[in-house]
Design a protein around this motif. Structure first.
Motif, PDB file in Angstrom:
ATOM      1  N   ASP A   3       0.636  -0.423  -0.058  1.00  0.00           N
ATOM      2  CA  ASP A   3       0.208  -0.015   0.058  1.00  0.00           C
ATOM      3  C   ASP A   3       0.645   1.392   0.222  1.00  0.00           C
ATOM      4  O   ASP A   3       0.775   2.204  -0.796  1.00  0.00           O
ATOM      5  CB  ASP A   3      -0.901   0.042   1.176  1.00  0.00           C
ATOM      6  N   TYR A   6       3.208   0.618  -3.667  1.00  0.00           N
ATOM      7  CA  TYR A   6       3.309   0.461  -5.499  1.00  0.00           C
ATOM      8  C   TYR A   6       1.985   1.198  -6.182  1.00  0.00           C
ATOM      9  O   TYR A   6       3.270   1.529  -7.099  1.00  0.00           O
ATOM     10  CB  TYR A   6       1.893  -1.113  -5.267  1.00  0.00           C
ATOM     11  N   GLN A  51       1.398 -15.406  -8.624  1.00  0.00           N
ATOM     12  CA  GLN A  51       0.482 -14.248  -8.355  1.00  0.00           C
ATOM     13  C   GLN A  51       0.509 -14.499  -6.577  1.00  0.00           C
ATOM     14  O   GLN A  51      -0.448 -16.023  -6.638  1.00  0.00           O
ATOM     15  CB  GLN A  51      -0.399 -13.911  -9.167  1.00  0.00           C
ATOM     16  N   GLY A  53      -2.276 -12.814  -4.649  1.00  0.00           N
ATOM     17  CA  GLY A  53      -3.551 -11.925  -4.008  1.00  0.00           C
ATOM     18  C   GLY A  53      -2.787 -10.965  -4.520  1.00  0.00           C
ATOM     19  O   GLY A  53      -2.375 -10.381  -5.613  1.00  0.00           O
ATOM     20  N   ASN A  54      -3.976  -9.740  -4.271  1.00  0.00           N
ATOM     21  CA  ASN A  54      -4.387  -8.331  -4.485  1.00  0.00           C
ATOM     22  C   ASN A  54      -3.234  -7.441  -4.033  1.00  0.00           C
ATOM     23  O   ASN A  54      -2.985  -5.706  -4.682  1.00  0.00           O
ATOM     24  CB  ASN A  54      -5.368  -8.213  -4.275  1.00  0.00           C
ATOM     25  N   CYS A  55      -2.410  -7.973  -3.477  1.00  0.00           N
ATOM     26  CA  CYS A  55      -0.651  -6.892  -2.259  1.00  0.00           C
ATOM     27  C   CYS A  55       0.268  -7.658  -2.593  1.00  0.00           C
ATOM     28  O   CYS A  55       1.436  -7.294  -2.114  1.00  0.00           O
ATOM     29  CB  CYS A  55      -1.302  -7.037  -1.418  1.00  0.00           C
ATOM     30  N   CYS A  56       0.505  -7.983  -4.183  1.00  0.00           N
ATOM     31  CA  CYS A  56       1.427  -8.063  -4.688  1.00  0.00           C
ATOM     32  C   CYS A  56       2.326  -7.820  -6.170  1.00  0.00           C
ATOM     33  O   CYS A  56       0.837  -8.158  -6.944  1.00  0.00           O
ATOM     34  CB  CYS A  56       2.016  -9.713  -4.613  1.00  0.00           C
ATOM     35  N   TYR A  78      -1.893 -10.116 -14.537  1.00  0.00           N
ATOM     36  CA  TYR A  78      -1.676 -10.075 -13.679  1.00  0.00           C
ATOM     37  C   TYR A  78      -1.861  -8.649 -13.374  1.00  0.00           C
ATOM     38  O   TYR A  78      -1.806  -7.844 -13.967  1.00  0.00           O
ATOM     39  CB  TYR A  78       0.148  -9.983 -14.037  1.00  0.00           C
ATOM     40  N   ARG A  79      -2.567  -8.469 -12.262  1.00  0.00           N
ATOM     41  CA  ARG A  79      -3.425  -7.116 -11.580  1.00  0.00           C
ATOM     42  C   ARG A  79      -2.118  -6.682 -11.122  1.00  0.00           C
ATOM     43  O   ARG A  79      -2.735  -5.572 -11.474  1.00  0.00           O
ATOM     44  CB  ARG A  79      -3.873  -8.249  -9.922  1.00  0.00           C
ATOM     45  N   ASN A  80      -1.246  -6.424 -10.783  1.00  0.00           N
ATOM     46  CA  ASN A  80      -0.504  -5.254 -10.963  1.00  0.00           C
ATOM     47  C   ASN A  80       0.848  -4.991 -10.969  1.00  0.00           C
ATOM     48  O   ASN A  80       1.987  -5.324 -10.762  1.00  0.00           O
ATOM     49  CB  ASN A  80       0.127  -5.542  -8.822  1.00  0.00           C
TER      50      ASN A  80
END
Length: 176
Positions: A3, A6, A51, A53-56, A78-80
Motif C-alpha cells: 500500500d 505500489y 501471484q 493476491g491483490n497485494c503483490c 497479472y493484477r499489479n
C-alpha cells in the motif's frame, strides 16, 4: 509495504514510459533487433511469476524494444504488473527503501542482453567458449525471483557477426 510503495511504483513506471516510449519496429537499432531475436524464444516458455493476491506487484524487466513481447505474453491476468527496462529497475531500486524485516510485496521476471560484456563478467569466469576474433559477444540472461532471496537465472553466450547471432552455449543456471 504494498500500500505504501505500489502507488509510487505505478507513477514511476508511467513517468518512464512517457519519457521514453517504446520505439516503433522501424526505429529499432541493430542491438534492439538482435536482443529481440535472442530473447523472444525465451519469453513465452518462461515460468510464470507467482501471484499472491491483490497485494503483490510483478516487475517485468526487459530491454525497451523487448518489452512489447513481454507485455503480450503477460496480459491482464497479472493484477499489479509493472514493465520496466533493466536500467529503470536499477533506478527504482535506488529509490525504494526496504526495511530489513519487510515482507516481500513484489516478484521479478527478467530478460536482458549484455552486448560486449566485460571479460571479468561473473558469467564468463569459467567459460570455455571462444568468441571468434572478428565477432562480438553477448550474454543473454533471464529468470525470476520472489523478493530478494529466492529465484533463479540462466545465462547464455552468443557470438554476433555481421548482424547474425549464433548461440555458443549455456554459461550457467543459478538458483538462489
Amino acid at each position: 509495504m504494498f500500500d505504501k510503495w505500489y502507488p509510487n511504483l505505478q507513477d514511476f513506471s508511467q513517468t518512464k514510459r512517457a519519457a521514453t516510449p517504446i520505439p516503433r519496429n522501424d526505429h529499432f537499432t541493430a542491438n534492439d533487433v538482435l536482443a529481440r531475436r535472442i530473447l523472444e524464444p525465451k519469453i513465452a516458455p518462461s515460468e510464470r511469476v507467482p501471484q499472491r493476491g491483490n497485494c503483490c506487484a510483478a516487475f517485468f524487466t526487459a530491454p525497451l524494444a523487448v518489452l512489447p513481447l513481454v507485455m503480450n505474453e503477460w496480459p491482464s491476468e497479472y493484477r499489479n504488473a509493472v514493465f520496466l527496462t533493466p536500467d529503470e529497475l536499477r533506478e527504482w531500486n535506488s529509490q525504494y527503501d526496504e526495511p530489513e524485516d519487510a515482507r516481500w510485496w513484489y516478484c521479478f521476471q527478467n530478460w536482458d542482453v549484455d552486448f560486449d560484456p566485460p571479460s571479468d563478467s561473473f558469467w564468463l569466469e569459467h567459460s570455455e567458449y571462444v568468441i571468434p576474433a572478428h565477432a562480438r559477444s553477448a550474454i543473454a540472461t533471464w529468470g525470476l525471483s520472489w523478493g530478494s532471496l529466492a529465484g533463479g537465472v540462466k545465462a547464455e553466450l552468443w557470438s554476433i557477426e555481421n548482424g547474425t547471432e549464433q548461440l555458443m552455449g549455456l554459461l550457467g543456471d543459478a538458483t538462489f
